[in-house]
Design an enzyme around this catalytic site. Structure first.
Site, PDB file in Angstrom:
ATOM      1  N   ARG A 190      -6.119  21.377  -5.849  1.00 22.54           N
ATOM      2  CA  ARG A 190      -5.933  22.192  -6.717  1.00 22.54           C
ATOM      3  C   ARG A 190      -6.504  23.441  -6.565  1.00 22.54           C
ATOM      4  O   ARG A 190      -7.545  23.522  -5.765  1.00 22.54           O
ATOM      5  CB  ARG A 190      -6.246  21.790  -8.086  1.00 22.54           C
ATOM      6  N   ASP A 247      -7.076  24.465 -12.608  1.00 23.74           N
ATOM      7  CA  ASP A 247      -7.210  22.777 -12.165  1.00 23.74           C
ATOM      8  C   ASP A 247      -5.746  22.216 -12.128  1.00 23.74           C
ATOM      9  O   ASP A 247      -5.572  21.007 -11.767  1.00 23.74           O
ATOM     10  CB  ASP A 247      -8.021  21.910 -13.044  1.00 23.74           C
ATOM     11  N   ASP A 256     -12.045   9.160 -22.861  1.00 26.24           N
ATOM     12  CA  ASP A 256     -11.975   7.689 -22.725  1.00 26.24           C
ATOM     13  C   ASP A 256     -11.219   7.236 -21.311  1.00 26.24           C
ATOM     14  O   ASP A 256     -11.298   6.167 -21.226  1.00 26.24           O
ATOM     15  CB  ASP A 256     -11.074   7.127 -24.048  1.00 26.24           C
TER      16      ASP A 256
HETATM   17  P1  AMP Z   1      -5.644  18.088 -18.132  1.00 25.96           P
HETATM   18  O1  AMP Z   1      -5.734  18.688 -19.374  1.00 25.96           O
HETATM   19  O2  AMP Z   1      -4.823  16.856 -18.444  1.00 25.96           O
HETATM   20  O3  AMP Z   1      -5.574  18.950 -16.903  1.00 25.96           O
HETATM   21  O4  AMP Z   1      -7.107  17.255 -18.149  1.00 25.96           O
HETATM   22  C1  AMP Z   1      -8.488  18.325 -17.706  1.00 25.96           C
HETATM   23  C2  AMP Z   1      -9.436  17.394 -17.667  1.00 25.96           C
HETATM   24  O5  AMP Z   1      -9.971  16.659 -18.566  1.00 25.96           O
HETATM   25  C3  AMP Z   1      -9.309  16.551 -16.167  1.00 25.96           C
HETATM   26  O6  AMP Z   1     -10.699  16.704 -15.630  1.00 25.96           O
HETATM   27  C4  AMP Z   1      -9.112  15.165 -16.802  1.00 25.96           C
HETATM   28  O7  AMP Z   1      -9.609  14.316 -15.883  1.00 25.96           O
HETATM   29  C5  AMP Z   1      -9.935  15.378 -18.219  1.00 25.96           C
HETATM   30  N1  AMP Z   1      -9.409  14.504 -19.102  1.00 25.96           N
HETATM   31  C6  AMP Z   1      -8.257  14.730 -19.860  1.00 25.96           C
HETATM   32  N2  AMP Z   1      -8.027  13.436 -20.714  1.00 25.96           N
HETATM   33  C7  AMP Z   1      -8.916  12.650 -20.603  1.00 25.96           C
HETATM   34  C8  AMP Z   1      -9.291  11.561 -21.166  1.00 25.96           C
HETATM   35  N3  AMP Z   1      -8.587  11.033 -21.892  1.00 25.96           N
HETATM   36  N4  AMP Z   1     -10.400  10.902 -20.487  1.00 25.96           N
HETATM   37  C9  AMP Z   1     -11.142  11.418 -19.633  1.00 25.96           C
HETATM   38  N5  AMP Z   1     -11.070  12.643 -19.075  1.00 25.96           N
HETATM   39  C10 AMP Z   1      -9.887  13.332 -19.553  1.00 25.96           C
HETATM   40 MG    MG Z   2      -5.179  18.858 -15.166  1.00 24.26          MG
END
Ligand code: AMP
Ligand code: MG
Length: 498
Positions: free
Chosen positions: A184, A253, A126
């Site tokens: 990254r 990432d 979202d």
């Molecule tokens: P993270 O686990 O925070 O490193 O996120 C991994 C990937 O998922 C990244 O590309 C984030 O932008 C995407 N992502 C995480 N949470 C959300 C969210 N609520 N809405 C959209 N993308 C998300």
């Molecule tokens: Mg991340």
């Protein structure tokens, strides 16, 4: 009173990279933004006026409702291995880089909103963030900074006045993150997977200019870039481990080229020492357990070396020589990590000259701590008093399930300390500068989040921020922040539900 205009002297460099590096996208406005916190010290460091940031207009900017002059919002493109599985396109799915500001130190810093709405990279998410993870990242990243660990930082947190849907409805937040950059390992993987060698070269040159300018004049700058990232990551992981920190989600990432700690999700500082401890609820196999962090970092850096291979091949003249260069670079990781870890542990123990048997002495302590559920932070902090006078041992031994196990180690340690020069008082003072008393213990962070979500009470947030902002200073009035969780307060897992 006249409202002050928030001025940002943005100097944007990433937006000037080719269009395939990012998607130009503005934050999505939120219903009713309310400021939780502005980091005044960091604001001033970036040439911002904290008072102006706190005005209604400033808050509109921090919530993504208003685009400040000079801001060119974008979402970065990147790929990544998540728990070992390659995803060729991740990208900022809920973040907007607003622009870059020059810090007092002369370096450029990214100013990014996180939780600021969907982007072309959102996939199914979202684009939002829940308030809890916003407060967690604020506290954890500022604590890491105060501890002296390279990290992204927290410039601000706002409530959105909207709800996000997770396991249940939760209040939403927007976090303003400041980073040396958001490059990254996964950014390199993105171009490598597309077999876009020119993109890769542009990215590598950009990373060198921003973070490793000294390697630009080397005969083999891409090899030197790889060496540089490997060295910084090795030292970073050693620092984490010397503080009992578990990142939790060391996906490629979330592994930064600048060598900063980035993406605080289900991370935590350990209490009772357990080298196999895992926090993340989705890390069933312990991939990112405390003791596995050097392996995880090495694995990520191997992915970086693979991504850089086309450039290394060009530099070395053949693919075979390129692979060999990558292997040589990666082989150094273990040496650099171990050197940093050993030096860190030795200074934590007050051993400022290098003597044979020091590493074994440190390992013996860690083994005994693990066998006796000793609190990681308190053990090392109380050793500072014990180094000043053996009478201090009595406070350390209480942390061990079997205090006699500590006594055996302590007698060897005191003998070793006798071979150090310098006074006991100096030694204790030096140890206090590397063994913190205040870390953001997990149950304290949880209590902060509960108070904010259930009672709109942000006082616990402010108090924990204050305690962890001077982590090496004794402040007897704050003793409650130094105590491990009681069994019923213990947080076994932290969730990815960001
Ligand atoms: P993270 O686990 O925070 O490193 O996120 C991994 C990937 O998922 C990244 O590309 C984030 O932008 C995407 N992502 C995480 N949470 C959300 C969210 N609520 N809405 C959209 N993308 C998300
Ligand atoms: Mg991340």
């Amino acid at each position: 009173m006249e409202t002050q205009q928030t001025t940002f002297d943005f100097e944007n460099t990433y937006v000037k990279l080719p269009a395939r590096f990012h998607a130009r996208v503005n934050p999505t406005p939120v219903a009713a933004p309310r400021l939780i916190k502005v980091n005044e010290e960091l604001a001033r460091f970036l040439g911002l006026d904290p008072a102006a940031l706190s005005t209604e207009e400033g808050v509109q900017v921090l919530a993504g409702n208003r685009i400040a002059a000079g801001s060119e919002p974008l979402a970065l493109a990147y790929a990544g291995h998540q728990f070992g599985h390659f995803v060729p396109q991740l990208g900022d799915g809920r973040a907007n880089l607003l622009g870059e500001l020059r810090g007092e130190d002369g370096h450029l810093y990214d100013v990014q909103l996180k939780g600021s709405g969907p982007t072309p990279f959102s996939r199914r998410g979202d684009g939002r963030a829940a308030l809890g993870p916003v407060l967690r990242e604020y506290i954890l990243s500022e604590a890491m900074h105060a501890l002296g660990v390279p990290t992204t930082r927290a410039l601000a947190a706002v409530e959105t006045g909207e709800r996000v849907v997770r396991e249940r409805y939760l209040p939403g937040g927007v976090f303003t993150r400041v980073a040396a950059s958001h490059l990254r390992v996964g950014t390199f993987q993105y171009f490598a997977a597309l077999e876009d060698k020119e993109g890769l070269r542009t990215l590598a040159n950009y990373a060198i200019a921003q973070h490793y300018p000294e390697v630009a004049k080397e005969a083999k700058p891409y090899r030197a870039l790889l060496d540089g990232v490997i060295g910084r990551q090795a030292r970073l992981i050693a620092q984490w481990m010397s503080l009992g920190f578990i990142h939790g989600v060391m996906n490629t990432d979330n592994s930064s080229i600048s060598g900063e700690t980035i993406d605080y999700g289900p991370c935590a500082f350990m209490e009772a020492f357990d080298p196999n401890q895992v926090f993340s609820s989705i890390d069933a196999r312990g991939r990112y357990a405390y003791n596995n962090q050097p392996h995880a970092a090495h694995w990520n850096l191997t992915r970086l070396a693979e991504a850089l291979l086309p450039l290394l091949t060009e530099e070395e003249g053949s693919e075979e020589a390129g692979v060999l260069a990558a292997q040589e670079a990666l082989a150094v990781f273990a040496t650099e990590f171990e050197a940093a870890r050993d030096a860190g542990l030795q200074s934590k123990l007050g051993l400022f000259t290098e003597q044979e048997g020091d590493a074994a002495l440190a390992q013996d302590l860690l083994d005994r701590m693990a066998a006796n559920n000793a609190d990681f932070t308190l053990t090392f902090r109380r050793l500072c008093e014990a180094a000043a006078s053996p009478a201090g041992d009595s406070e350390v031994r209480l942390l061990f399930a079997d205090p006699a196990s500590f006594d055996v180690w302590a007698s060897a340690w005191h003998k070793r300390l006798d071979r150090e020069s310098g006074s006991a008082a100096e030694r204790a003072a030096a140890m206090r500068r590397v063994n913190p008393i205040f870390i953001p213990r997990n149950h304290l962070v949880e209590a902060v989040i509960q108070a904010a979500m259930e009672r709109q009470d942000f006082r616990p947030f402010e108090e924990l921020l204050d305690a962890t902002s001077r982590p090496y200073e004794d402040r007897p009035e704050l003793v409650r922040f130094t105590v491990p969780a009681r069994p019923e307060e213990q947080v076994q897992q932290t969730f990815c539900g960001t």
